[in-house]
Enzyme design. Structure first.
Site, PDB file in Angstrom:
ATOM      1  N   ASP A 247       0.812  -1.209   0.000  1.00 13.45           N
ATOM      2  CA  ASP A 247       0.000   0.000   0.000  1.00 13.45           C
ATOM      3  C   ASP A 247       0.850   1.266   0.000  1.00 13.45           C
ATOM      4  OD1 ASP A 247      -2.985   1.069   0.716  1.00 13.45           O
ATOM      5  OD2 ASP A 247      -1.472   2.237   1.768  1.00 13.45           O
TER       6      ASP A 247
ATOM      7  N   PHE B 172      -5.440   2.187   0.267  1.00  9.62           N
ATOM      8  CA  PHE B 172      -5.699   1.530  -1.012  1.00  9.62           C
ATOM      9  C   PHE B 172      -5.838   0.025  -0.866  1.00  9.62           C
ATOM     10  CE2 PHE B 172      -3.492   5.440  -2.783  1.00  9.62           C
ATOM     11  CZ  PHE B 172      -4.691   6.091  -2.991  1.00  9.62           C
ATOM     12  N   ASP B 173      -5.233  -0.572   0.162  1.00 13.89           N
ATOM     13  CA  ASP B 173      -5.536  -1.975   0.471  1.00 13.89           C
ATOM     14  C   ASP B 173      -7.014  -2.124   0.806  1.00 13.89           C
ATOM     15  OD1 ASP B 173      -3.318  -3.678   0.153  1.00 13.89           O
ATOM     16  OD2 ASP B 173      -2.394  -2.940   1.982  1.00 13.89           O
ATOM     17  N   VAL B 174      -7.513  -1.237   1.651  1.00 15.28           N
ATOM     18  CA  VAL B 174      -8.921  -1.298   2.035  1.00 15.28           C
ATOM     19  C   VAL B 174      -9.813  -1.031   0.831  1.00 15.28           C
ATOM     20  CG1 VAL B 174     -10.699  -0.232   3.470  1.00 15.28           C
ATOM     21  CG2 VAL B 174      -8.429  -0.666   4.424  1.00 15.28           C
TER      22      VAL B 174
END
Length: 398
Positions: A151, A179-181
């Site tokens: 991320d 951005f992972d989420v």
């Protein structure tokens, strides 16, 4: 924690809109596990496949709860865990059998990394044509396939860090792996759409999500400024490029976020502050005027706000519909959610296994989410899953 529509039992029959959907989860760390946790909340049966050492986040500590990483606990409720060494032929065969039986397979290995185990999309779909196979990568399966996807890298590469921080200071990462989420959420959306397609056609498909694409769409107005307007936005601290006031403003004690984003809200703000003439001032009459002349307007607002504290202003401005809010620490954020009746914490599991966790944000009127299992210990369900996978499917499903 008083929403009786949600279930919090240790196991029990699955409920929710995805009840009956089996998910083979070959993902780890954040984007994939976050996605599969959301699917589990909605009733899917999620089998978390881990290597012999377990998901990396089991070792990401501190902080901990009873010697277990809170990072791991935060994205792995509702699942069963089986530890499989894919380099072992027997374990790889069990993994392939799980994928053959699954409705959904999700993985976040480097693109092509599962092919040598017969767990890539081509192999899984050949054995299980109805499978929805979701892949999450950092930079896609093309020219960026060999670049590791973390991320922080994507926050840098996408441009987000160039937008975050003081204009005169260095760029900063967001406080979470945003951005992972976001990619995890996009994976869930893609999986649900593909399940709907399978329901209509009987065919599965390959769903691909990558962090960089999630980042670029997630930059929304800033992406559009560049793509449609040819403008490269730069960091403005806490200010908004297109709206004012839309930033923290000082009060007698702490800063207060004030987001009077339209003319009506600005007029009400001025009324409460005792500045009734400002909305008619041609410098401030419209949002474009206020944004253009923000340096003249800001001290006028700050002078009045300095006469009372942030919480007092929050109460007064909220009462007339002016969006605003104090800048809290995380505990204050949960306290505010409690105040609004959102019951943000739900306890999963029973007795010594009970773990407080953050409530799923989606509410269903007819098929509520459930919280059946606490985050599993490594290989906690290995014996029962191995027995199930080695039994003939008809017998296992009986």
């Amino acid at each position: 924690m008083n929403d009786t529509a949600d279930t919090t039992s240790e196991a029990g029959p699955a409920s929710g809109p995805l009840s009956g959907v089996l998910v083979a989860d070959f993902s780890r760390v954040l984007a994939g596990p976050y996605a599969t946790m959301l699917l589990a909340d909605m009733g899917a049966e999620v089998v978390k496949v881990e290597g012999p050492q377990g998901d990396e986040t089991r070792a990401w500590m501190p902080p901990v709860r009873e010697e277990v990483s809170t990072y791991y606990l935060g994205v792995n409720r509702g699942k069963r865990s089986i530890a499989l060494d894919l380099r072992d032929s027997g374990d790889a065969a069990l993994a392939r059998e799980l994928a053959r039986r699954a409705d959904v397979v999700i993985e976040n290995f480097r693109p092509g990394g599962l092919a040598k185990y017969g767990l890539d999309y081509a192999a899984v779909s050949a054995a299980n044509p109805g499978a929805v196979y979701a892949s999450i990568s950092g930079f896609g399966s093309g020219a960026g396939r060999d670049v590791p996807g973390y991320d922080l890298m994507v926050q840098a590469i996408s441009g987000l860090m160039s937008l975050t921080g003081d204009p005169e200071g260095p760029p900063y990462r967001a406080g979470i792996s945003v951005f992972d989420v976001m990619a995890g959420n996009h994976a869930v959306i893609g999986i649900l759409a593909a399940l709907r397609h399978r329901e209509a056609t009987g065919s599965g498909q390959h769903v691909e999500v990558n962090l960089l694409s999630s980042a670029l769409t997630g930059l929304v107005n800033h992406s559009s400024a560049y793509v449609a307007g040819g403008v490269v936005p730069l960091r403005m601290g806490n200010a908004h490029p297109s709206v004012f006031p839309y930033e923290p403003l000082p009060t007698a004690d702490n800063e207060l976020i004030v987001t009077a984003a339209n003319d009506g809200q600005f007029a009400r703000l001025c009324g409460v502050l005792g500045l009734p003439d400002l909305p008619a001032d041609p410098r401030f009459a419209r949002n474009a005027d206020r944004t253009r002349n923000r340096e003249e307007l800001r001290p006028l607002l700050a002078e009045k706000l300095a006469t009372r504290g942030a919480v007092e202003w929050f109460e007064a401005l909220t009462a007339v519909g002016v969006p605003c809010g104090p800048i809290n620490t995380i505990d204050g954020g949960f306290a505010m959610a409690e105040r609004f009746g959102l019951d943000p914490v739900v306890e999963v599991g029973e007795g010594e296994r009970a773990v407080p966790t953050t409530r799923n944000p989606i509410r269903f009127s007819a098929t509520p989410v459930g919280y059946r299992r606490p985050p599993p210990a490594l290989d906690e369900h290995g014996a029962e899953l191995r027995a199930w996978l080695t039994a003939p499917q008809e017998e296992a499903d009986a």
